[in-house]
Design an enzyme around this catalytic site. Sequence first.
Site, PDB file in Angstrom:
ATOM      1  N   GLU A 130      -8.072 -13.398  -8.576  1.00 19.61           N
ATOM      2  CA  GLU A 130      -6.949 -12.467  -8.408  1.00 19.61           C
ATOM      3  C   GLU A 130      -5.751 -12.900  -9.250  1.00 19.61           C
ATOM      4  O   GLU A 130      -5.029 -12.078  -9.801  1.00 19.61           O
ATOM      5  CB  GLU A 130      -6.526 -12.384  -6.932  1.00 19.61           C
ATOM      6  N   THR A 183      -1.894  -3.448 -10.500  1.00 22.18           N
ATOM      7  CA  THR A 183      -1.298  -4.209  -9.397  1.00 22.18           C
ATOM      8  C   THR A 183      -0.083  -4.988  -9.879  1.00 22.18           C
ATOM      9  O   THR A 183       0.950  -5.052  -9.202  1.00 22.18           O
ATOM     10  CB  THR A 183      -2.341  -5.158  -8.779  1.00 22.18           C
TER      11      THR A 183
HETATM   12  N1  HSE Z   1      -1.282  -7.070  -1.221  1.00 18.52           N
HETATM   13  C1  HSE Z   1      -1.500  -6.726  -2.585  1.00 18.52           C
HETATM   14  C2  HSE Z   1      -0.370  -5.820  -3.046  1.00 18.52           C
HETATM   15  C3  HSE Z   1      -2.812  -6.023  -2.729  1.00 18.52           C
HETATM   16  O1  HSE Z   1      -0.049  -4.894  -2.314  1.00 18.52           O
HETATM   17  O2  HSE Z   1       0.179  -6.041  -4.118  1.00 18.52           O
HETATM   18  C4  HSE Z   1      -3.135  -5.622  -4.138  1.00 18.52           C
HETATM   19  O3  HSE Z   1      -4.232  -4.778  -4.166  1.00 18.52           O
END
Ligand code: HSE
Length: 309
Positions: A130, A183
């Site tokens: 990630e 993201t």
């Molecule tokens: N918790 C993370 C965000 C998940 O919301 O950025 C990313 O998929």
Amino acid sequence: MKQIKAIAPATVANVSCGFDVLGFAVAAPCDEVIVTLTAKPGIVVSRITGDGGRLPTDSQRNTASVAIQSLIQTLGYNGGVEVELIKKLPLGSGMGSSAASAAAALVAINELFGNPVSREELVPHAMEAERIACGSAHADNVAPSILGGFVLIREYDPLDVVRVPLKAQLFATLVHPHIELRTEDARRVLKPTVSRKDAIRQNGNVAGLMVGLMTADYELISRSLQDLIAEPVRSVFIPGFERMKQLAKDAGALGCGISGSGPTLYSLSVSQEVAQRVGEAQANEFRSMNLASDIYVSEINYQGATCVK
Ligand code: HSE
């Protein structure tokens, strides 16, 4: 030749109030990874299909190979690994695409070595992937993709991953509009601080959601599915977001929010019929904006990533 295929599911991270600390797995779609042990040292990403040629085959940058690299380093394996990735999850969708590839890769290679590492212990290796994918090693997609079910990340340092003992029977709807959101970009818009008032309300909602899930209190689940941290700043990326939420409620959903960093919408409902209705209502609304979307309706996936013999 030692070879195995594993699949790992899409996930909904955050679940509204649990920013970076809560996620659950759905039944489909699942990414597929074929891992082969080879004699020549090094990791090779031999083939990727289903990504439209967009994912890196550079083993330092691909989430499946980065996760494998992290694990084999811990295990002290010096041989080679070949990785083939069959992408089924849309990229940049908020459905945990990068996480699912890493989860499947880890479960596959762990199986090839006779499962020396527990499912929980695989999570930090997937978090490394990630970090490569979006610059942040959050676990709320990778943990449910590996473990299945609803998972709480109680603490990051040291990592404390808790499986939520679920009593509620829930159906998830994912509606993925054909927009792409990275993201990394969706994290950049987040405010660096949260007011005390909002922190108190957010804490109340996370705790309420936990109790609701564990006691099958659907009213409490519904009241708790609120987010004061990410949704207010990210919802602008999703056309008609407030209307989409209202449509979900009108169709009978317990709640609706952004899946992970978006743009996919997730909803939770108490029956398959309601979940289906929610999906159709939202997809129709996207269609009226000339936006195509895909609907995924499923129960919660309790298995997580699995090897396919
Ligand atoms: N918790 C993370 C965000 C998940 O919301 O950025 C990313 O998929």
